[in-house]
Design a protein around this motif. Structure first.
Motif, PDB file in Angstrom:
ATOM      1  N   VAL A  33       0.900  -1.285   0.044  1.00 61.25           N
ATOM      2  CA  VAL A  33       0.002  -0.025  -0.007  1.00 61.25           C
ATOM      3  C   VAL A  33       0.965   1.419   0.054  1.00 61.25           C
ATOM      4  CG1 VAL A  33      -1.688   1.412   1.494  1.00 61.25           C
ATOM      5  CG2 VAL A  33      -2.021  -1.163   1.098  1.00 61.25           C
ATOM      6  N   ALA A 360      -8.645  -0.651   7.518  1.00 62.10           N
ATOM      7  CA  ALA A 360      -8.816   0.644   7.955  1.00 62.10           C
ATOM      8  C   ALA A 360      -7.741   1.087   8.492  1.00 62.10           C
ATOM      9  CB  ALA A 360      -9.971   0.761   8.978  1.00 62.10           C
ATOM     10  N   ASN A 363      -5.520   2.036   5.921  1.00 59.50           N
ATOM     11  CA  ASN A 363      -5.978   3.237   5.086  1.00 59.50           C
ATOM     12  C   ASN A 363      -5.450   4.609   5.945  1.00 59.50           C
ATOM     13  OD1 ASN A 363      -7.637   3.465   3.013  1.00 59.50           O
ATOM     14  ND2 ASN A 363      -9.323   3.939   3.970  1.00 59.50           N
ATOM     15  N   GLU A 364      -5.609   4.811   7.354  1.00 55.11           N
ATOM     16  CA  GLU A 364      -5.211   5.660   8.035  1.00 55.11           C
ATOM     17  C   GLU A 364      -3.862   6.167   8.058  1.00 55.11           C
ATOM     18  OE1 GLU A 364      -7.286   5.770  11.883  1.00 55.11           O
ATOM     19  OE2 GLU A 364      -9.363   5.692  10.967  1.00 55.11           O
ATOM     20  N   TYR A 367      -2.969   7.423   4.588  1.00 55.68           N
ATOM     21  CA  TYR A 367      -3.457   8.911   4.575  1.00 55.68           C
ATOM     22  C   TYR A 367      -2.457   9.835   5.345  1.00 55.68           C
ATOM     23  CZ  TYR A 367      -6.368  13.148   4.155  1.00 55.68           C
ATOM     24  OH  TYR A 367      -6.552  14.400   4.008  1.00 55.68           O
ATOM     25  N   VAL A 373      -5.687   7.958  -0.189  1.00 57.00           N
ATOM     26  CA  VAL A 373      -6.468   6.919   0.189  1.00 57.00           C
ATOM     27  C   VAL A 373      -6.451   5.644  -0.670  1.00 57.00           C
ATOM     28  CG1 VAL A 373      -8.664   6.198   1.211  1.00 57.00           C
ATOM     29  CG2 VAL A 373      -8.217   8.493   1.366  1.00 57.00           C
ATOM     30  N   PHE A 375      -7.878   2.512  -0.014  1.00 61.13           N
ATOM     31  CA  PHE A 375      -9.131   1.730   0.090  1.00 61.13           C
ATOM     32  C   PHE A 375     -10.346   2.747   0.128  1.00 61.13           C
ATOM     33  CE2 PHE A 375      -6.044  -0.882   2.680  1.00 61.13           C
ATOM     34  CZ  PHE A 375      -5.809  -1.686   1.201  1.00 61.13           C
ATOM     35  N   ARG A 377     -12.655   5.407   0.641  1.00 62.56           N
ATOM     36  CA  ARG A 377     -12.315   6.699   1.395  1.00 62.56           C
ATOM     37  C   ARG A 377     -13.154   6.776   2.819  1.00 62.56           C
ATOM     38  NH1 ARG A 377     -15.719   8.671  -2.702  1.00 62.56           N
ATOM     39  NH2 ARG A 377     -17.658   9.113  -2.129  1.00 62.56           N
ATOM     40  N   THR A 380     -12.468   4.039   7.898  1.00 64.99           N
ATOM     41  CA  THR A 380     -11.679   4.254   8.993  1.00 64.99           C
ATOM     42  C   THR A 380     -11.993   3.247  10.244  1.00 64.99           C
ATOM     43  OG1 THR A 380     -13.322   5.641   9.993  1.00 64.99           O
ATOM     44  CG2 THR A 380     -11.660   6.757   8.421  1.00 64.99           C
TER      45      THR A 380
END
Length: 437
Positions: A33, A360, A363-364, A367, A373, A375, A377, A380
């Motif tokens: 990622v 999640a 993702n965070e 970001y 992002v 995955f 948006r 979270t």
């Protein structure tokens, strides 16, 4: 016995294999990622210039908006009520504008950090002002000669696309509200309706909230920074009631959906991120955006004196909800049988909570590190957690005192949204400010 032992050994090996695979995913997924995010960020850098000031502000940029712009479309009508909507170019705000411009003897003014381009502006709006609620000078100028203010503007930390720092959340949602209240007093504004949220009373450790009323006390530890900022803003608004001739009211909408909401309906309509987390049996409170607008207008109406009686809504708080909770997987079509749900796509699939939480977290992390992002948006850690909680709120006080009731059931609202969405996909359809780009 030997057969049983062999099966036991196979079971142990299989379990170990599963743990190895999951472990590899945990180790390798973040690396993949990060590589993706780096590539995406390089691509964004190479194509810089696409973002607007609203995106920059929502991303935590503390630079103050340098220019205050007023785009006047027609002169103010003598004797008409002058109404201003902060956040009038956003999701709820734009629907509120659409309803208010249909009212006689009403001039509508939009105040927002970003404005729709000239082709998408409503010709019946008196003026569009580009300004910043955190700038008291901007707000004071905009509220000159205004009678009623709907303070809808604010930021939410739920959506990673508009993720903000704690400092920015407080600055916009709390300091911005302080500026609105101060400018209302200085300009002699008569009515202020503030948009809060039903989860203002939801605590971090509250796994269930069934039929909570407005009398529910604030939690010692709110569910997140967004809720905390809304609590502080609510207190500011209610404290201002009755001062300098200002009547104030707080409305707490449930989770809103409709074309242009960017999260609930938009994902379901596109068939994107078509899943539900866990067993999907938790219940949530949803409301179509037209009913949310109706609730705001009911509150505004009852901020005016009725004969010799003071305004019944003055200083009050009202839950503006859908009337009954809906099961999480039911809302997204998870109970539908066949190849297509009522959203027009295949029924959603189930994702284990542990897997969703892992994604999640990634993702965070990505970001925060790269500003992109990888995955969904809206994925979270908080959004995953909220899908496992049951929370819905009673709206009987709003029904009794300001005459509010949902305009339609959530199911009928979904049918109308799908029908409207399909109509807008036709080539001959006209552009609409709520259309999904």
């Amino acid at each position: 016995m030997e057969s049983s032992s062999a099966l036991g050994n196979i079971s142990i090996v299989a379990t170990a294999a599963v743990y190895v695979v999951v472990g590899c995913l945990v180790v390798l997924l973040p690396a993949l990622v990060v590589a993706f995010a780096y590539t995406t960020r390089r691509s964004k850098t190479d194509n810089a210039g696409d973002s607007d000031d609203a995106t920059a502000a929502a991303s935590g940029t503390t630079q103050k908006l340098s220019q205050y712009e007023v785009h006047k479309q027609h002169e103010r009508t003598e004797g008409a009520e002058q109404v201003l909507i902060t956040g009038g170019a956003g999701f709820l705000g734009s629907y509120l504008v659409d309803e208010l411009v249909r009212r006689p003897a009403t001039d509508v003014h939009v105040f927002d950090l970003r404005l729709p381009d000239s082709k998408r502006r409503c010709p019946r709006v008196a003026s569009y002002t580009r300004g910043d609620v955190t700038d008291l000078e901007h707000v004071t100028k905009a509220l000159a000669g205004i009678h009623t203010v709907f303070h809808v503007a604010g930021v939410s930390s739920h959506d990673l696309d508009v993720a903000v720092t704690k400092k920015m959340t407080y600055k916009i949602n709390v300091t911005g509200t302080e500026n609105i209240v101060r400018a209302c007093k200085e300009n002699g504004v008569k009515k202020l309706i503030f948009t809060s949220t039903c989860i203002a009373t939801l605590g971090k450790n509250d796994r269930e909230a069934k039929g909570w009323t407005e009398a529910q006390p604030y939690p010692e530890e709110p569910v997140n920074e967004y809720a905390s900022s809304k609590i502080a803003a609510e207190k500011i608004v209610r404290k201002a009631n009755g001062r300098a001739g200002l009547a104030t009211c707080v409305v707490r909408p449930a989770g809103m959906f409709g074309i242009g909401d960017n999260i609930m309906a938009d994902m379901a309509l596109r068939g994107k991120d078509n899943y539900y987390i866990g067993d999907g049996t938790a219940h949530l409170d949803v409301i179509d955006v037209y009913s949310a607008v109706h609730g705001h207008l009911c509150a505004a109406k009852h901020l005016s004196p009725a004969g010799n009686k003071p305004p019944i809504a003055a200083g009050k708080t009202y839950n503006i909800t859908g009337g009954r909770p809906v099961m999480y997987k039911e809302f997204f079509g998870g109970l539908c049988k066949g190849r297509e749900s009522f959203w027009g796509h295949r029924p959603p699939k189930k994702i284990p909570v542990q897997i969703a939480s892992l994604f999640a977290s990634v993702n965070e992390i990505v970001y925060n590190a790269f500003g992109v992002v990888p995955f969904a948006r809206s994925l979270t850690k908080l959004s995953v957690d909220l899908t496992q909680r049951t929370y819905w709120f009673d709206n009987s006080l709003a029904a009794k005192e300001i005459g509010y009731s949902p305009l339609k059931s959530w199911r009928n609202a979904v049918d109308d949204v799908v029908k409207d969405y399909r109509h807008r996909l036709r080539p001959q359809s006209q552009p609409n400010p709520h259309s999904i780009p």
